[in-house]
Design an enzyme around this catalytic site. Structure first.
Site, mmCIF file in Angstrom:
data_model
loop_
_atom_site.group_PDB
_atom_site.id
_atom_site.type_symbol
_atom_site.label_atom_id
_atom_site.label_comp_id
_atom_site.label_asym_id
_atom_site.label_seq_id
_atom_site.Cartn_x
_atom_site.Cartn_y
_atom_site.Cartn_z
ATOM 1 N N HIS A 57 14.293 11.164 12.433
ATOM 2 C CA HIS A 57 13.837 12.512 12.106
ATOM 3 C C HIS A 57 12.951 12.454 10.864
ATOM 4 O O HIS A 57 13.029 11.504 10.073
ATOM 5 C CB HIS A 57 15.023 13.428 11.848
ATOM 6 C CG HIS A 57 15.852 13.713 13.051
ATOM 7 N ND1 HIS A 57 16.780 14.726 13.085
ATOM 8 C CD2 HIS A 57 15.896 13.125 14.277
ATOM 9 C CE1 HIS A 57 17.358 14.752 14.267
ATOM 10 N NE2 HIS A 57 16.848 13.788 15.012
ATOM 11 N N GLU A 59 13.016 14.063 8.007
ATOM 12 C CA GLU A 59 13.737 13.975 6.736
ATOM 13 C C GLU A 59 14.336 12.582 6.540
ATOM 14 O O GLU A 59 14.303 12.040 5.431
ATOM 15 C CB GLU A 59 14.859 15.024 6.676
ATOM 16 C CG GLU A 59 14.369 16.443 6.785
ATOM 17 C CD GLU A 59 14.346 16.972 8.222
ATOM 18 O OE1 GLU A 59 14.425 18.198 8.380
ATOM 19 O OE2 GLU A 59 14.256 16.171 9.174
ATOM 20 N N CYS A 90 20.523 14.758 9.038
ATOM 21 C CA CYS A 90 19.571 14.722 7.928
ATOM 22 C C CYS A 90 20.176 15.321 6.666
ATOM 23 O O CYS A 90 20.005 14.776 5.573
ATOM 24 C CB CYS A 90 18.298 15.451 8.317
ATOM 25 S SG CYS A 90 17.363 14.616 9.621
#
Length: 159
Positions: A57, A59, A90
């Site tokens: 992801h 992040e 995250c």
């Protein structure tokens, strides 16, 4: 005309990273900027499909890049600007790394009509373990000899 604040500039950077990622790879619309002491340390975009890695992801990629750039997993005092509301994975990674605060541009409600909400993960984690769709069960097997955690406590670097 008022100029954007530094927070707004960093958020616009995160959104632009996400948009560039969508246009270039036709993938998930997420970008992140990690800032510490007023300086951009790292950025990340969603690379789940490109890397065949469900943890890639935006992040997470920004946190990984920042840790590499700083030579430390301690990102205390940093701020993350995320184009979308962070998922539980995250959020947990940022908590463990010491990120001080997170700003997001698009809420779960904004993302829901597009299938881009992290709400399902938060709802699942909020359930009692026995009610979750994925069982999480203890299996307290131990190997002969020194206990794993005791070995870690004995050998881990101080600090």
């Amino acid at each position: 005309m008022t100029l954007p604040t530094h927070d707004e500039r960093h958020m616009l950077d995160a959104i632009r990273l996400a948009m560039d990622n969508v246009h270039a790879r036709r993938t998930w619309p997420f970008g992140a900027v990690l800032v510490r002491d007023g300086q951009v340390v790292a950025t990340g975009v969603n690379q789940v499909e490109a890397l065949c890695d469900p943890s890639a992801h935006a992040e997470m990629q920004a946190v990984r890049a920042a840790a590499q750039a700083l030579g430390s997993t301690d990102l205390s005092g940093s701020t993350v600007y995320a184009s979308g509301y962070p998922c539980p994975m995250c959020l947990t990674a940022m908590l463990l790394a010491g990120v001080r605060e997170v700003f997001y541009a698009y809420s779960n409600e904004d993302g829901a009509p597009f299938g881009l909400s992290a709400e399902r993960g938060y709802a699942e984690i909020a359930l009692p373990p026995a009610e979750r769709s994925m069982p999480l069960r203890p299996l307290p097997v131990r190997d002969a000899g020194e206990d794993l955690y005791a070995a870690w406590a004995r050998l881990a670097p101080a600090g």
